[in-house]
Enzyme design. Structure first.
Site, PDB file in Angstrom:
ATOM      1  N   ASP A  66       0.805  -1.216   0.000  1.00 26.83           N
ATOM      2  CA  ASP A  66       0.000   0.000   0.000  1.00 26.83           C
ATOM      3  C   ASP A  66       0.841   1.270   0.000  1.00 26.83           C
ATOM      4  O   ASP A  66       2.002   1.274   0.396  1.00 26.83           O
ATOM      5  CB  ASP A  66      -0.957   0.015   1.196  1.00 26.83           C
ATOM      6  CG  ASP A  66      -0.243  -0.206   2.535  1.00 26.83           C
ATOM      7  OD1 ASP A  66       0.749  -0.951   2.561  1.00 26.83           O
ATOM      8  OD2 ASP A  66      -0.679   0.371   3.550  1.00 26.83           O
ATOM      9  N   GLU A 124      -0.727  -1.962   5.315  1.00 26.23           N
ATOM     10  CA  GLU A 124       0.153  -1.919   6.485  1.00 26.23           C
ATOM     11  C   GLU A 124       0.099  -0.567   7.175  1.00 26.23           C
ATOM     12  O   GLU A 124       0.291  -0.472   8.390  1.00 26.23           O
ATOM     13  CB  GLU A 124       1.601  -2.229   6.066  1.00 26.23           C
ATOM     14  CG  GLU A 124       2.582  -2.330   7.225  1.00 26.23           C
ATOM     15  CD  GLU A 124       3.099  -0.975   7.715  1.00 26.23           C
ATOM     16  OE1 GLU A 124       3.337  -0.845   8.935  1.00 26.23           O
ATOM     17  OE2 GLU A 124       3.246  -0.046   6.897  1.00 26.23           O
ATOM     18  N   GLU A 125      -0.204   0.478   6.410  1.00 25.21           N
ATOM     19  CA  GLU A 125      -0.070   1.845   6.913  1.00 25.21           C
ATOM     20  C   GLU A 125      -1.204   2.302   7.825  1.00 25.21           C
ATOM     21  O   GLU A 125      -1.053   3.277   8.562  1.00 25.21           O
ATOM     22  CB  GLU A 125       0.028   2.827   5.735  1.00 25.21           C
ATOM     23  CG  GLU A 125       1.293   2.683   4.905  1.00 25.21           C
ATOM     24  CD  GLU A 125       2.539   3.204   5.614  1.00 25.21           C
ATOM     25  OE1 GLU A 125       2.424   3.664   6.768  1.00 25.21           O
ATOM     26  OE2 GLU A 125       3.619   3.157   5.018  1.00 25.21           O
ATOM     27  N   HIS A 349       7.687   8.833   4.683  1.00 25.89           N
ATOM     28  CA  HIS A 349       6.442   9.609   4.737  1.00 25.89           C
ATOM     29  C   HIS A 349       6.667  11.074   4.364  1.00 25.89           C
ATOM     30  O   HIS A 349       5.804  11.920   4.606  1.00 25.89           O
ATOM     31  CB  HIS A 349       5.761   9.501   6.111  1.00 25.89           C
ATOM     32  CG  HIS A 349       5.296   8.111   6.437  1.00 25.89           C
ATOM     33  ND1 HIS A 349       4.267   7.852   7.317  1.00 25.89           N
ATOM     34  CD2 HIS A 349       5.723   6.898   6.011  1.00 25.89           C
ATOM     35  CE1 HIS A 349       4.078   6.542   7.421  1.00 25.89           C
ATOM     36  NE2 HIS A 349       4.966   5.939   6.630  1.00 25.89           N
TER      37      HIS A 349
END
Length: 382
Positions: A66, A124-125, A349
């Site tokens: 993702d 996962e995020e 990020h």
């Protein structure tokens, strides 16, 4: 791998929405002749199964697929084509690495001892994450060990690290809503200032780690957002705050949760306001199996050299790989992917995040080495 990674980088999808990413991965696997199961875990997870020519253990390897809701600001020819979405954490490279591993194992089936199960995990995020659903769907049924790698730009290319026992933190979230009494900025005595109350809470929160938690038990309490008011001369009636808590033990986690709740309720009461407090549990801490972490320190020097392998400090970031480690022995590892020459100098990020793409090959070799060392050891025991 570079070609695959750049395609995925241009076509990112956020957590729980990886429909086209999942379809594309399945197509690549079928082109290789690899058996693949789609829709695992009630979403867009995939499992590729490669059975060897000799009996032996089942070893699983996992990647995440993702992206994040971040605008890509890099100046490259493979910048994201999706507004407001980008692979800002390296999951595109993780996926490409796993596809290369699938290609390698598929070409060497006859030499494989046992089975290699490749897990392509969505989401996962964003908590509750995709790992839990994959486990509940049977992704680890019959699995003897599992390994995963995160390409990590804070570490330079050519290095690798992990840590036995607690490795990555539990990333929990807090939500606070303070309701006071608004009014004219020049008449504060007629109001209950929600901004003042929020500020007092933030100050008090910082005493939890510095004065209540054992200094030998690492923890973080951070407020990430405060929203209140709309103009300069009006005292805000309402203040909303969000934040994160990072811990490595359930004891510290429970204690901080209780302290936050007390501070919120009693600070609000002290100033004559009301407040609601919500604590959302994130992933549990990542805890590596000691024996499998020792395996990393045994095999990694052959790829990175003794000088390139180190024991990682505790990492305050979270990872839902923990759900796999709660079921079977395994190890989560970092492979360095940072470098100035290729622009991989920004943190994960960040809108300009990028990686040293050479790290993908290093990561593939490391995971294969871990799996094969486990299989060899299992054959000797048998």
């Amino acid at each position: 791998m570079v070609q695959w990674r750049r395609y995925l980088h241009q076509h990112p999808e956020v957590s729980f929405h990886e429909k086209e990413t999942s379809r594309w991965i399945a197509e690549r696997l079928r082109e290789m002749g690899v058996d693949v199961q789609e829709g695992v875990g009630g979403g867009y997870g995939l499992i590729a199964t490669i059975k060897g020519g000799k009996p032996g253990p089942v070893v699983a390897l996992r990647c995440d697929i993702d992206a994040l809701p971040i605008q890509d600001e890099k100046k490259t020819d493979y910048i994201s084509t999706v507004p407001g979405v980008m692979h800002a954490c390296g999951h595109d490279a993780h996926t490409s690495t796993m596809l290369a591993i699938a290609s390698y194992y598929n070409a060497n089936r006859a030499a494989i001892t046992g089975e290699r199960r490749l897990i392509f995990q969505p989401a996962e995020e964003v908590s509750p994450g995709g790992a839990k659903g994959m486990v509940e769907a049977g992704a680890l049924d019959g699995v003897d060990a599992i390994y995963g790698v995160h390409l990590w730009t804070p570490m330079p290319y050519g290095t690798a690290a992990t840590k036995p026992g607690p490795f990555m933190a539990a990333p929990d979230e807090i939500y606070i809503d303070i309701v006071g009494k608004g009014g004219h900025g020049g008449l504060p005595h007629e109001t209950v200032d929600a901004v003042l109350i929020g500020s007092a809470m933030v100050q008090a929160f910082q005493t939890i780690v510095s004065r209540n938690v054992n200094p030998l038990d690492p923890a973080v309490v951070s407020i990430g957002s405060i929203h209140a008011g709309s103009t300069a001369n009006v005292i805000a009636e309402r203040c909303k705050m969000t934040g994160t808590v990072r811990t490595f033990t359930e004891e510290a986690r429970a204690f901080i949760k209780e302290r936050l709740s007390v501070i919120v309720s009693q600070t609000a009461a002290m100033y004559g306001a009301t407040a609601t407090f919500e604590y959302r549990d994130g992933y549990p801490p990542v805890v590596n199996d000691a024996k499998e972490a020792a395996r990393f320190f045994k095999v990694a020097p052959s790829e990175f050299g003794e000088e390139g392998v180190s024991e990682s400090p505790l990492i305050m970031a979270g990872e839902d790989f923990t759900y796999y480690l709660r079921e079977v022995p395994g190890c989560f590892m970092f492979v360095g992917a940072g470098g100035e020459a290729c622009g991989a100098t920004y943190p994960h990020h960040h809108p300009r995040f990028d990686i040293d793409e050479r790290a993908m090959l290093r990561a593939a070799k490391l995971m294969i080495a871990m799996a094969e060392d486990f299989a060899t050891e299992a054959a000797v025991r048998a």
